[in-house]
Scaffold this motif. Sequence first.
Motif, PDB file in Angstrom:
ATOM      1  N   ARG A  54       5.750   3.737  -6.315  1.00 43.85           N
ATOM      2  CA  ARG A  54       6.898   2.876  -6.557  1.00 43.85           C
ATOM      3  C   ARG A  54       6.423   1.514  -7.013  1.00 43.85           C
ATOM      4  NH1 ARG A  54      10.861   3.017  -1.532  1.00 43.85           N
ATOM      5  NH2 ARG A  54      12.005   1.677  -2.991  1.00 43.85           N
ATOM      6  N   ASN A  55       7.297   0.795  -7.704  1.00 42.37           N
ATOM      7  CA  ASN A  55       6.947  -0.545  -8.173  1.00 42.37           C
ATOM      8  C   ASN A  55       6.651  -1.455  -7.003  1.00 42.37           C
ATOM      9  OD1 ASN A  55       7.281   0.134 -10.858  1.00 42.37           O
ATOM     10  ND2 ASN A  55       9.459  -0.415 -10.861  1.00 42.37           N
ATOM     11  N   VAL A  56       5.662  -2.296  -7.163  1.00 39.39           N
ATOM     12  CA  VAL A  56       5.246  -3.231  -6.115  1.00 39.39           C
ATOM     13  C   VAL A  56       5.599  -4.658  -6.536  1.00 39.39           C
ATOM     14  CG1 VAL A  56       3.318  -4.118  -4.749  1.00 39.39           C
ATOM     15  CG2 VAL A  56       3.351  -1.707  -5.445  1.00 39.39           C
ATOM     16  N   ASN A  57       6.243  -5.403  -5.638  1.00 45.18           N
ATOM     17  CA  ASN A  57       6.547  -6.792  -5.981  1.00 45.18           C
ATOM     18  C   ASN A  57       5.516  -7.732  -5.370  1.00 45.18           C
ATOM     19  OD1 ASN A  57       7.159  -6.765  -3.285  1.00 45.18           O
ATOM     20  ND2 ASN A  57       9.362  -7.146  -3.535  1.00 45.18           N
ATOM     21  N   PHE A 101       0.836  -1.208   0.000  1.00 40.22           N
ATOM     22  CA  PHE A 101       0.000   0.000   0.000  1.00 40.22           C
ATOM     23  C   PHE A 101       0.872   1.260   0.000  1.00 40.22           C
ATOM     24  CE2 PHE A 101      -2.115   3.399   2.418  1.00 40.22           C
ATOM     25  CZ  PHE A 101      -3.217   3.625   1.600  1.00 40.22           C
ATOM     26  N   VAL A 102       1.917   1.262   0.838  1.00 41.44           N
ATOM     27  CA  VAL A 102       2.830   2.411   0.907  1.00 41.44           C
ATOM     28  C   VAL A 102       3.520   2.615  -0.436  1.00 41.44           C
ATOM     29  CG1 VAL A 102       4.937   3.300   1.969  1.00 41.44           C
ATOM     30  CG2 VAL A 102       3.166   2.246   3.396  1.00 41.44           C
ATOM     31  N   CYS A 103       3.974   1.520  -1.058  1.00 40.38           N
ATOM     32  CA  CYS A 103       4.626   1.623  -2.370  1.00 40.38           C
ATOM     33  C   CYS A 103       3.662   2.199  -3.414  1.00 40.38           C
ATOM     34  CB  CYS A 103       5.117   0.250  -2.817  1.00 40.38           C
ATOM     35  SG  CYS A 103       6.558  -0.351  -1.893  1.00 40.38           S
ATOM     36  N   ARG A 104       2.389   1.798  -3.325  1.00 40.06           N
ATOM     37  CA  ARG A 104       1.394   2.320  -4.278  1.00 40.06           C
ATOM     38  C   ARG A 104       1.213   3.810  -4.091  1.00 40.06           C
ATOM     39  NH1 ARG A 104      -4.018   3.334  -4.001  1.00 40.06           N
ATOM     40  NH2 ARG A 104      -5.238   3.068  -5.927  1.00 40.06           N
ATOM     41  N   VAL A 105       1.136   4.247  -2.811  1.00 37.75           N
ATOM     42  CA  VAL A 105       0.968   5.680  -2.525  1.00 37.75           C
ATOM     43  C   VAL A 105       2.161   6.474  -3.021  1.00 37.75           C
ATOM     44  CG1 VAL A 105       0.815   7.393  -0.682  1.00 37.75           C
ATOM     45  CG2 VAL A 105      -0.578   5.307  -0.558  1.00 37.75           C
TER      46      VAL A 105
END
Length: 285
Positions: free
Chosen positions: A282-285, A275-279
């Motif tokens: 950033r790319n999400v693995n 969720f933090v990466c989406r906000v």
Amino acid sequence: MTEIRKNIISVITVCYNAKSNLEKTILSVLNQTYSNIEYIIIDGGSTDGTIDIIKRYDDKIAYWQSEPDNGIYDAMNKGIQKANGEWINFMNAGDLFASTMILQQMLDVIKPGVRILRGNIIRIYPKFRVKSVGVTAQNPSLMDMFDNTFHHQACFIQTSLFREFGLYSIDYRLCSDWKFFFDCVVLHNIKSQYVDLTVAYFKMDGTSTNNSILYRKEQENYLKNLYGVEQFDLLHELKIYRKSRVITFYYKMYCFIMNHLSQQNFSRLLMLKRFVCRVLRRNVN
């Protein structure tokens, strides 16, 4: 090599035009309280009076020769081939044993199965001295040997290792002793033992000392040939990370948390991370 004799230490001194340093080295060997010493001197064809010093102690030297060689490791190999002792130590011209009892002290603490016994050296600079311990781990890892070494002046190496794995490579002019130790410990799982005793004084004026950058390049070339450039770069990066206390602390905390997380809490943390990466886009693995 001839038949190996148990409990004998073959001390080998390699020298070339070492008139000013050799006699002190010879006396530090001959004055040892341990009596089962086979003393070998390999000279590279000196012309400065070194031979006269050797002849002065001829009756106390088991074997000596003087002829041109192909560098220090070629000379050390000549000594190994003449050695009859169970153990080999290299005390080259200018090096000194730290005390008259150090050979006995080291042999008294060898544990069963040990094939390389190692201690400390004192590095002698023109204006100061510094203790150097090398690798202190009792079971050195790849990273221990990648980043450090054993000091050959402070090592007692079973002669049989040279018969099993070969002599020092003369393809490496400066780091062949490190390569030998690396191969023994990392590639062949040879058992070694560290003892916190100062074995030798090492005068910092030798070939490897004065060519430390070339020494490092030789090490790097060997490791790149062994593991590949990409793997070497990763190992080098890891070496740098290991020196950071903050990163080491973070890694230990990470391992602790991961080892104690339940599946449910792990899933929650993973969801939060994504969720933090989406906000942050950033790319999400």
